[in-house]
Design an enzyme around this catalytic site. Sequence first.
Site, PDB file in Angstrom:
ATOM      1  N   HIS A   1       0.853  -1.197   0.000  1.00 16.91           N
ATOM      2  CA  HIS A   1       0.000   0.000   0.000  1.00 16.91           C
ATOM      3  C   HIS A   1       0.882   1.238   0.000  1.00 16.91           C
ATOM      4  O   HIS A   1       2.104   1.148   0.103  1.00 16.91           O
ATOM      5  CB  HIS A   1      -0.978  -0.002   1.180  1.00 16.91           C
TER       6      HIS A   1
ATOM      7  N   ASP B   1       6.062   4.714   4.949  1.00 14.81           N
ATOM      8  CA  ASP B   1       6.963   3.775   5.629  1.00 14.81           C
ATOM      9  C   ASP B   1       7.021   2.427   4.905  1.00 14.81           C
ATOM     10  O   ASP B   1       7.805   1.558   5.277  1.00 14.81           O
ATOM     11  CB  ASP B   1       6.574   3.586   7.102  1.00 14.81           C
ATOM     12  N   HIS B   2       6.213   2.276   3.844  1.00 17.35           N
ATOM     13  CA  HIS B   2       6.248   1.076   3.006  1.00 17.35           C
ATOM     14  C   HIS B   2       6.783   1.362   1.597  1.00 17.35           C
ATOM     15  O   HIS B   2       7.121   0.432   0.873  1.00 17.35           O
ATOM     16  CB  HIS B   2       4.851   0.465   2.896  1.00 17.35           C
TER      17      HIS B   2
ATOM     18  N   ASP C   1      -0.147  -4.194   6.162  1.00 17.50           N
ATOM     19  CA  ASP C   1      -0.792  -3.644   7.358  1.00 17.50           C
ATOM     20  C   ASP C   1      -2.250  -4.074   7.459  1.00 17.50           C
ATOM     21  O   ASP C   1      -3.037  -3.435   8.160  1.00 17.50           O
ATOM     22  CB  ASP C   1      -0.723  -2.115   7.343  1.00 17.50           C
TER      23      ASP C   1
ATOM     24  N   HIS D   1      -7.492  -0.763   5.758  1.00 12.64           N
ATOM     25  CA  HIS D   1      -6.457   0.118   6.323  1.00 12.64           C
ATOM     26  C   HIS D   1      -6.215   1.277   5.361  1.00 12.64           C
ATOM     27  O   HIS D   1      -6.224   2.445   5.751  1.00 12.64           O
ATOM     28  CB  HIS D   1      -5.183  -0.694   6.552  1.00 12.64           C
TER      29      HIS D   1
ATOM     30  N   HIS E   1       1.450   3.937   1.954  1.00 11.90           N
ATOM     31  CA  HIS E   1       2.030   4.682   3.070  1.00 11.90           C
ATOM     32  C   HIS E   1       3.555   4.755   2.952  1.00 11.90           C
ATOM     33  O   HIS E   1       4.216   3.801   2.543  1.00 11.90           O
ATOM     34  CB  HIS E   1       1.627   4.048   4.403  1.00 11.90           C
TER      35      HIS E   1
ATOM     36  N   HIS F   1       4.949  -4.925  10.698  1.00 12.61           N
ATOM     37  CA  HIS F   1       5.221  -4.165  11.920  1.00 12.61           C
ATOM     38  C   HIS F   1       5.366  -5.101  13.111  1.00 12.61           C
ATOM     39  O   HIS F   1       4.681  -6.130  13.191  1.00 12.61           O
ATOM     40  CB  HIS F   1       4.101  -3.162  12.218  1.00 12.61           C
TER      41      HIS F   1
END
Length: 258
Positions: A54, A58-59, A130, A109, A56, A168
């Site tokens: 996805h 941090d990905h 996530d 999410h 975001h 995570h």
Amino acid sequence: MTILPLPAFNDNYIWAILHKSNNEMWVVDPGDAKVVMDFLQQNNKKLIGILITHHHFDHTGGVKELKEYAKCPVYGPHHLTELVTHPVSNTDPISIFDRSFETIETPAHTLDHLCYFSNTHSDPMLFSGDTLFRGGCGRLMEGSAAQMLTAMNRLKALPDDTKVYCTHEYTLSNYRFALSLEPDNQVLIEADTHCQNLRKQNTPTLPSTLRLEKACNPFMRTDNRSLLARAAQQINEPISTDNSQQFAQVRRAKDAFS
């Protein structure tokens, strides 16, 4: 293939998928290019592909640099046109070494969230991003409780021995909440003790298995009446009579849990 977690940021894992007999590798959700570059250089590996679950940061934060460095394909959501070279959607296949992965859309999410599942060998595996965590699920940042319940039901239908590689290290906080809903769940108690010991040694609690998630994860157990009653009590609400709203109550209880 061998799968290794590359720790990034405070609690992210970038999954490295290594070929069993040569120096090639893929990565899943590389939020930090330096983490991957350091691993490549220190282990004499060659990056040949990237999966994105996805959008975001941090990905995805390291994708642009890694793609330019390795000149490799990037598979992920359709709308990430600046990063993704091979957009995929529900049921689309992806070949990674000698395995085929199926794309599973799990909007909740985020609306673009994808999971990647392989059952072409005796050890089924799921890169769940996530959507599904050990002991938990992702916050509803763009989608709805109904969508996340659909995602949980879709993933519950996969084989029990599926290894779950999420992104995570949230396990201990997830288990604290799960134990508040099911304090007598012996499988959960034993899993929590095991993970407490792993983290004391700075060892990842992942991967999990779907068998364990179905036994311990409250978001895969929202058909349990006593669990629902405790979740509703924590947020001072009566138990809803609607399945998706019951799931929403468990999610709101987790969001408010301290």
